[in-house]
Design an enzyme around this catalytic site. Structure first.
Site, PDB file in Angstrom:
ATOM      1  N   ASP A 246      -7.923  -5.348  -0.520  1.00  0.00           N
ATOM      2  CA  ASP A 246      -8.315  -6.139  -1.699  1.00  0.00           C
ATOM      3  C   ASP A 246      -7.972  -7.619  -1.595  1.00  0.00           C
ATOM      4  OD1 ASP A 246      -7.382  -3.212  -3.312  1.00  0.00           O
ATOM      5  OD2 ASP A 246      -9.406  -4.029  -3.323  1.00  0.00           O
TER       6      ASP A 246
ATOM      7  N   HIS B  74       0.855  -1.196   0.000  1.00  0.00           N
ATOM      8  CA  HIS B  74       0.000   0.000   0.000  1.00  0.00           C
ATOM      9  C   HIS B  74       0.886   1.239   0.000  1.00  0.00           C
ATOM     10  CE1 HIS B  74      -3.183   2.799   1.181  1.00  0.00           C
ATOM     11  NE2 HIS B  74      -3.995   1.866   0.751  1.00  0.00           N
TER      12      HIS B  74
HETATM   13  C1  SDX Z   1      -6.018   0.286  -3.020  1.00  0.00           C
HETATM   14  O1  SDX Z   1      -4.349   4.773  -1.905  1.00  0.00           O
HETATM   15  C2  SDX Z   1      -5.283   4.111  -1.364  1.00  0.00           C
HETATM   16  O2  SDX Z   1      -5.708   4.384  -0.277  1.00  0.00           O
HETATM   17  C3  SDX Z   1      -5.843   2.976  -2.198  1.00  0.00           C
HETATM   18  C4  SDX Z   1      -6.844   2.074  -1.494  1.00  0.00           C
HETATM   19  C5  SDX Z   1      -8.132   2.802  -1.266  1.00  0.00           C
HETATM   20  O3  SDX Z   1      -8.900   2.356  -0.374  1.00  0.00           O
HETATM   21  O4  SDX Z   1      -8.429   3.752  -2.030  1.00  0.00           O
HETATM   22  O5  SDX Z   1      -6.334   1.600  -0.284  1.00  0.00           O
HETATM   23  C6  SDX Z   1      -7.212   0.880  -2.361  1.00  0.00           C
HETATM   24  O6  SDX Z   1      -5.729   0.683  -4.115  1.00  0.00           O
HETATM   25  C7  SDX Z   1      -5.167  -0.716  -2.269  1.00  0.00           C
HETATM   26  C8  SDX Z   1      -3.921  -1.169  -3.092  1.00  0.00           C
HETATM   27  C9  SDX Z   1      -4.395  -2.221  -4.085  1.00  0.00           C
HETATM   28  N1  SDX Z   1      -3.359  -2.555  -5.039  1.00  0.00           N
HETATM   29  C10 SDX Z   1      -2.764  -3.783  -4.999  1.00  0.00           C
HETATM   30  O7  SDX Z   1      -2.967  -4.628  -4.122  1.00  0.00           O
HETATM   31  C11 SDX Z   1      -1.833  -4.036  -6.161  1.00  0.00           C
HETATM   32  C12 SDX Z   1      -0.563  -4.709  -5.613  1.00  0.00           C
HETATM   33  N2  SDX Z   1       0.102  -3.683  -4.785  1.00  0.00           N
HETATM   34  C13 SDX Z   1       1.164  -2.953  -5.476  1.00  0.00           C
HETATM   35  O8  SDX Z   1       0.959  -2.692  -6.811  1.00  0.00           O
HETATM   36  C14 SDX Z   1       1.710  -1.845  -4.606  1.00  0.00           C
HETATM   37  O9  SDX Z   1       1.828  -2.304  -3.322  1.00  0.00           O
HETATM   38  C15 SDX Z   1       1.031  -0.494  -4.568  1.00  0.00           C
HETATM   39  C16 SDX Z   1       0.771   0.057  -5.923  1.00  0.00           C
HETATM   40  C17 SDX Z   1      -0.240  -0.586  -3.823  1.00  0.00           C
HETATM   41  C18 SDX Z   1       2.001   0.417  -3.851  1.00  0.00           C
HETATM   42  O10 SDX Z   1       3.162   0.451  -4.674  1.00  0.00           O
HETATM   43  P1  SDX Z   1       4.486   1.150  -4.158  1.00  0.00           P
HETATM   44  O11 SDX Z   1       4.195   2.541  -3.727  1.00  0.00           O
HETATM   45  O12 SDX Z   1       5.592   0.935  -5.143  1.00  0.00           O
HETATM   46  O13 SDX Z   1       4.810   0.312  -2.885  1.00  0.00           O
HETATM   47  P2  SDX Z   1       6.095   0.480  -2.053  1.00  0.00           P
HETATM   48  O14 SDX Z   1       6.802   1.783  -2.336  1.00  0.00           O
HETATM   49  O15 SDX Z   1       5.696   0.202  -0.653  1.00  0.00           O
HETATM   50  O16 SDX Z   1       7.065  -0.712  -2.602  1.00  0.00           O
HETATM   51  C19 SDX Z   1       8.203  -1.026  -1.864  1.00  0.00           C
HETATM   52  C20 SDX Z   1       8.804  -2.228  -2.529  1.00  0.00           C
HETATM   53  C21 SDX Z   1       9.143  -2.038  -4.004  1.00  0.00           C
HETATM   54  O17 SDX Z   1      10.204  -2.945  -4.263  1.00  0.00           O
HETATM   55  P3  SDX Z   1      11.755  -2.359  -4.225  1.00  0.00           P
HETATM   56  O18 SDX Z   1      11.837  -1.347  -5.329  1.00  0.00           O
HETATM   57  O19 SDX Z   1      11.930  -1.753  -2.831  1.00  0.00           O
HETATM   58  O20 SDX Z   1      12.616  -3.587  -4.445  1.00  0.00           O
HETATM   59  O21 SDX Z   1       7.873  -3.326  -2.488  1.00  0.00           O
HETATM   60  C22 SDX Z   1       7.595  -3.742  -3.812  1.00  0.00           C
HETATM   61  C23 SDX Z   1       7.920  -2.577  -4.713  1.00  0.00           C
HETATM   62  O22 SDX Z   1       8.226  -3.068  -6.002  1.00  0.00           O
HETATM   63  N3  SDX Z   1       6.154  -4.052  -3.833  1.00  0.00           N
HETATM   64  C24 SDX Z   1       5.661  -5.238  -4.170  1.00  0.00           C
HETATM   65  C25 SDX Z   1       4.277  -5.114  -4.013  1.00  0.00           C
HETATM   66  N4  SDX Z   1       3.963  -3.869  -3.587  1.00  0.00           N
HETATM   67  C26 SDX Z   1       5.156  -3.206  -3.496  1.00  0.00           C
HETATM   68  N5  SDX Z   1       6.248  -6.378  -4.579  1.00  0.00           N
HETATM   69  C27 SDX Z   1       5.436  -7.415  -4.834  1.00  0.00           C
HETATM   70  N6  SDX Z   1       4.066  -7.376  -4.687  1.00  0.00           N
HETATM   71  C28 SDX Z   1       3.475  -6.240  -4.291  1.00  0.00           C
HETATM   72  N7  SDX Z   1       2.136  -6.210  -4.150  1.00  0.00           N
END
Ligand code: SDX
Length: 393
Positions: A328, A270
């Site tokens: 989700d 998130h």
């Molecule tokens: C919602 O904003 C809101 O409030 C949204 C929401 C709402 O109620 O409106 O809460 C609803 O959209 C929830 C999120 C739903 N999306 C997903 O579940 C999709 C999977 N999640 C990812 O795509 C991701 O976690 C995000 C998009 C939600 C956040 O992405 P970020 O900002 O890149 O996350 P981060 O900065 O914390 O990532 C840190 C690391 C990164 O790797 P490194 O570059 O450090 O090596 O964690 C990795 C990211 O690549 N990472 C993941 C991951 N989420 C982050 N790796 C694998 N699987 C994941 N799901």
């Protein structure tokens, strides 16, 4: 500092706006609607009480609730012309494309009579949107399965009415199951608002130009559709189906760790929560309740989701990146158990989030200091002087 909360200056420099609607503490995993913890609201309130709270800032007393519920109920029908918008879509059109179109079309019925500077007009727009979203979502479903549209009924609660419009047919009335209806109501509460997420920011930015609230909500629906946002519940369930069984979890996690695979653990991570999303805990409990009611305690997908969650929460890759289940991760399983097709999951999210969007829109529009949004940029492109003649390019 704002009352009992103090933000660090760094945060305030990136804050998009002031708001008193929803508060999130991403490190503690806390979510408050108008100051009330989500855990309290999900257990002690229904969705329309929560809508009243988000719109008005206080929970309704019995009289206020009766008036609000009655007003929403009396606005659940859509104009008869609306049915003709559906006919332009393919039967297999994604319901979110249908909702973007039909909610935007609602604007054509109210635009000329709507003055967004009139608080009463804003209140009626909010009621109309909250009331009509379930009708449009159910119509999108009926259209996709080739069944006739089902009119709302005034003797049913908000969530029971939605289940009726989804699953009744001219041949057989949907039999209301209170446990399932209560579960849907809780799902709507959990999705109702979430501070300045991507789709809410879209609604605020489009609303800041003075655009019609129905058009702004259509813009929010379009943004929510993305798999990184509201589309994640559909993607999370499809991911579980692809993994298939508990013994395949290791292989899948290996893929996720391989950055070149592009595979994400959907329903995890998130932008704000760096702890367990409080909604995910409540969604998992709701899952348990619904599956138990249906005698599906051993649902293989639920078992698989819990096993995958356990593996991820003990794996350094996810722990070091503070990746936890979000709203989700379990919502798809419980919606499937309610009989809702995967393609409609994000439509349900939009149905719930409409109250958050319109409450945030209203907060912005009623601010006399409010101006049109105009984000700036850091220009990193070239600056050049003379345009070369064609033969010199
Ligand atoms: C919602 O904003 C809101 O409030 C949204 C929401 C709402 O109620 O409106 O809460 C609803 O959209 C929830 C999120 C739903 N999306 C997903 O579940 C999709 C999977 N999640 C990812 O795509 C991701 O976690 C995000 C998009 C939600 C956040 O992405 P970020 O900002 O890149 O996350 P981060 O900065 O914390 O990532 C840190 C690391 C990164 O790797 P490194 O570059 O450090 O090596 O964690 C990795 C990211 O690549 N990472 C993941 C991951 N989420 C982050 N790796 C694998 N699987 C994941 N799901």
């Amino acid at each position: 500092s704002t009352g009992s909360f103090t933000y660090d200056p760094g945060f305030m420099s990136t804050a998009a706006c002031n708001s008193s609607i929803t508060y999130i503490d991403g490190d503690k995993g806390e979510l408050l609607y108008r100051g009330f913890p989500i855990e309290q609201l999900a257990v002690n309130c229904d969705f329309l009480e929560t809508c009243y709270l988000l719109l008005n800032g206080e929970l309704p007393n019995a009289k206020q609730k009766n008036v609000f519920v009655d007003t929403v109920t009396k606005h659940t029908m859509v104009h008869e012309q609306m049915q003709f918008f559906f006919r332009g879509f393919r039967r297999d059109a994604h319901p979110m494309s249908v909702l973007v179109g039909t909610v935007g079309a609602l604007a054509s019925f109210y635009h000329d009579s709507l003055d967004i500077n009139d608080p009463h007009h804003r209140e009626v727009s909010a009621i109309r949107l909250i009331a009509k979203m379930p009708t449009l979502v159910a119509m999108a479903y009926k259209y996709s399965v080739g069944q006739p549209f089902v009119y709302p009924r005034n003797d049913l609660s908000y969530s029971a009415n939605f289940m009726h419009m989804m699953f009744s047919t001219p041949c057989e009335e949907y039999k209301v199951n209170d446990v399932l209806v209560r579960a849907l109501d809780r799902i709507l509460i959990l999705h109702a608002d979430h501070e300045q997420n991507a789709s809410t920011s879209t609604v605020r930015l489009s609303g800041s130009s003075g655009a019609n609230p129905f058009a702004c909500i259509a813009a929010g629906i379009a943004c929510l559709w993305g798999p990184a946002h509201g589309g994640a519940n559909e993607a999370a369930l499809n991911m579980l189906k692809e993994i298939g069984s508990v013994d395949k979890i290791g292989e899948f996690v290996k893929q996720v760790k391989d950055k070149n695979s592009g595979v994400k653990l959907m329903g995890f991570g998130h932008r704000v929560y760096k702890n367990y999303d409080p909604r995910a805990k409540l969604m998992r409990e709701t899952c348990h309740e619904v599956l138990a009611e249906l005698g599906l305690e051993n649902d293989p997908l639920f078992k698989l989701a819990m096993a995958l969650e356990k593996v991820a929460l003990e794996d350094e890759y996810f722990v070091s990146r503070k990746l936890y289940p979000n709203v989700d991760f379990y919502s798809g399983i419980v919606q499937s158990a309610l009989g809702i097709p995967v393609s409609l999951f994000t439509g349900i999210f939009a149905m719930a989030r409409t109250v958050g969007w319109i409450a945030q829109w209203n907060e912005m529009i009623s601010d006399p200091e409010q101006k049109i949004g105009r984000p700036r940029q850091l220009y990193v492109g070239a600056t050049r002087r003379d345009v070369p003649a064609m033969d010199k390019r």
